[in-house]
Design a protein around this motif. Structure first.
Motif, PDB file in Angstrom:
ATOM      1  N   ARG A 313       0.854  -1.207   0.000  1.00 37.79           N
ATOM      2  CA  ARG A 313       0.000   0.000   0.000  1.00 37.79           C
ATOM      3  C   ARG A 313       0.889   1.256   0.000  1.00 37.79           C
ATOM      4  N   ASP A 316       2.409   1.776  -3.405  1.00 41.06           N
ATOM      5  CA  ASP A 316       1.375   2.332  -4.276  1.00 41.06           C
ATOM      6  C   ASP A 316       1.254   3.839  -4.034  1.00 41.06           C
ATOM      7  N   ASP A 351      -4.310 -12.180   0.621  1.00 40.72           N
ATOM      8  CA  ASP A 351      -4.283 -10.707   0.698  1.00 40.72           C
ATOM      9  C   ASP A 351      -3.009 -10.150   0.058  1.00 40.72           C
ATOM     10  N   ASN A 354      -3.368 -10.336  -3.693  1.00 35.57           N
ATOM     11  CA  ASN A 354      -4.299  -9.303  -4.170  1.00 35.57           C
ATOM     12  C   ASN A 354      -3.677  -7.910  -4.131  1.00 35.57           C
ATOM     13  N   ALA A 355      -2.939  -7.649  -3.057  1.00 34.14           N
ATOM     14  CA  ALA A 355      -2.311  -6.318  -2.946  1.00 34.14           C
ATOM     15  C   ALA A 355      -1.284  -6.130  -4.062  1.00 34.14           C
ATOM     16  N   ASP A 357      -1.335  -7.640  -7.023  1.00 40.24           N
ATOM     17  CA  ASP A 357      -2.064  -7.488  -8.293  1.00 40.24           C
ATOM     18  C   ASP A 357      -2.571  -6.056  -8.451  1.00 40.24           C
ATOM     19  N   GLU A 358      -3.079  -5.513  -7.345  1.00 44.53           N
ATOM     20  CA  GLU A 358      -3.610  -4.140  -7.407  1.00 44.53           C
ATOM     21  C   GLU A 358      -2.542  -3.140  -7.842  1.00 44.53           C
ATOM     22  N   GLU A 361      -1.586  -3.788 -11.506  1.00 48.39           N
ATOM     23  CA  GLU A 361      -2.610  -3.352 -12.472  1.00 48.39           C
ATOM     24  C   GLU A 361      -2.633  -1.827 -12.577  1.00 48.39           C
ATOM     25  N   LYS A 362      -2.449  -1.199 -11.458  1.00 54.39           N
ATOM     26  CA  LYS A 362      -2.577   0.261 -11.431  1.00 54.39           C
ATOM     27  C   LYS A 362      -1.394   0.981 -12.089  1.00 54.39           C
TER      28      LYS A 362
END
Ligand code: F6P
Length: 495
Positions: A313, A316, A351, A354-355, A357-358, A361-362
């Protein structure tokens, strides 16, 4: 620490052993390294103390075969004398997956969301009575057997390690019978010790049972002064025993003293220098060097205490604030599978995926992937990454020590910057030369990542040199020496 023949009989006991065995396709026995930093450290001690016998749980089918072969005679592997203990499968499952790892681990790392968890009950009691306690007794049995086969008149020194074995001091005193008073027993807790309120989450039979057993050891040891202090206070507040906080002494009964000490664990720098030069590591290095841009690294077991999701996070958020860094950095996340049979861990592994991948992708572009997630159990690859990182992220929620921070700094060849959580045990020693982060604060971590990735060469060099110097001033050698010195002093005082 020099090996001394004819010296005290010396036994190391830990749940995880230095190696785990398997069979290859040709049916030959093979072995690989056990997981976690504790194994690295004990490995270094055991190698120096050539007569030491290391007793650990059999984990794989092949381990069980080795266990049967090593009942009375240690199995020699990589210069170590190892005895593997076969446990009842059901009991081990209860100990590992119900009591030690979700419950004790979560309480001691402060991982529970207390309004909802844990939900304790009869299952907890069963896990204690039919799992944790019998597995600890089984260990005591194995220690007693090895001591019986190696009688030399010397007083045994039994060094028990970690939270899976809290009941071992009690089981050992019972099992060794009349010889028990002669045996020196220490229990080293490698994870944080919480304040008393945290400890009170446990049911009373665990809360008090563990404390009483630990007070049957002669020395109870931790990685930091803070954990040692918490333990002394917990003993006083939960059991009402007499303590001397200043001196770090608990007096559970008239005439008996338990010393509570802090020995910050470390590594063997030479071992990592040799590894860094080894063929296995050199082979893995190409893949690391081929990653584009500056290398941000993390290396962890996939454990909730390691704070892996918040790390992504923060990464990101850093790109949101500094889009100019896109394509300039790759985050290699070496996340080793761990404790996958425990639902919280299985969910955490999802989790993490998924984090990742997020973020990918972003922010990904046609030619660049921001995060490379590597879940392969491959120690040489981790060491290859240690050598090449520009920034290392250690943002644990809580961590007993975190040896990755020490291993990686010593192996690193790029004046890498360390970002370190203020709640990792390693912070007491290394914090001054690292970039400090609050593990819960995403913005602060995003800023620390940016600062580390854009730091001047001069500043990087200054910090990297200071980190390395600090680590080399307290190696595994000093860690072991300090304990041996205290064992001798304890024996001189108490016989
Ligand atoms: O250092 C903490 C510790 O739990 C050790 O006791 C253990 O060997 C290591 O981490 C790895 O955990 P596990 O043995 O459950 O894989």
């Amino acid at each position: 620490m020099e090996a001394q023949s004819g010296d005290t009989r010396f036994v190391i006991v830990s749940n995880r052993g230095p190696v785990t065995f398997s069979r290859n396709e040709a049916g030959e026995r093979e072995h690989s390294r056990g997981a976690g930093g504790l194994v690295t450290a004990l490995n270094a001690v055991s190698r120096r103390r050539s007569e030491a016998v290391w007793i650990a749980s059999a984990q794989s089918e092949e381990d069980v075969r080795v266990a049967k072969e090593s009942l009375d005679e240690p199995y020699e592997v990589e210069g170590l004398k190892v005895v593997l203990v076969e446990h009842d499968g059901g009991a081990y499952e209860l100990m590992y997956n119900r009591l030690a790892n979700p419950l004790l681990w979560f309480v001691q790392h402060g991982l529970y969301d207390l309004p909802y968890a844990p939900e304790l009950g009869d299952d907890t009691k069963r896990a204690w009575e039919e799992g944790y306690v019998p597995v600890n007794e089984n260990f005591a049995e194995a220690v007693a057997r090895i001591l019986e086969t190696s009688q030399g008149g010397e007083k045994p020194v039994i060094l028990v390690h970690d939270y899976q074995l809290y009941m071992a001091p009690h089981a050992l005193r019972e099992r060794l019978g009349s010889g028990a008073d002669d045996a020196f027993i220490s229990l080293f807790v490698h994870i944080p010790w919480p304040e008393t309120e945290g400890w009170r989450v446990l049911p009373s039979y665990v809360r008090e049972g563990v404390l009483r057993s630990l007070l049957e050891a002669d020395i109870v040891a931790f990685h930091t002064e803070g954990y040692a202090r918490n333990f002394v206070r917990t003993a006083r507040e939960v059991l009402g025993v007499e303590v001397d906080e200043e001196e770090g002494v608990v007096r559970p009964e008239e005439g008996r003293e338990v010393w509570v000490r802090a020995y910050p664990i470390s590594i063997d720098p030479e071992e990592f220098e040799d590894l860094a030069r080894s063929d296995e590591v050199l082979q893995e290095e190409e893949s690391v060097k081929n990653l584009p841009g500056t290398l941000l690294l993390r290396v962890d077991r996939m454990d909730l205490s390691k704070n892996i999701v918040r790390g992504f996070r923060a990464y990101d958020r850093m790109f949101e604030r500094h889009p100019e860094l896109r394509e300039q950095v790759t985050f290699l996340a070496r996340c080793q599978p761990s404790r996958g049979d425990i639902p919280e861990y299985a969910r955490y592994a999802e989790d993490i995926q998924n984090a990742v991948d997020e973020v990918n992708e972003k922010h990904a572009t046609g030619s660049w992937q921001p995060v490379v997630l590597s879940m392969e159990d491959n120690f040489p690859l981790s060491v290859a990454a240690y050598k090449n990182y520009d920034v290392l992220l250690v943002n644990a929620v809580r961590d007993g020590m975190n040896l990755i921070a020490k291993e990686a700094v010593v192996a690193n060849q790029k004046n890498g910057v360390l970002i370190l959580s203020e709640t990792a045990g390693a912070y007491e020693e290394l914090g001054e030369h690292a970039l400090t982060v609050n593990p819960f604060d995403i913005d602060e971590q995003a800023d620390a990542l940016y600062e580390a990735l854009t730091m001047t060469d001069e500043e990087r060099t200054r910090r990297a040199e200071a980190l390395e110097e600090t680590i080399r001033a307290n190696t595994i050698e000093e860690w072991a020496e300090a304990q041996l010195k205290d064992i001798a002093a304890y024996r001189e005082r108490h016989g």
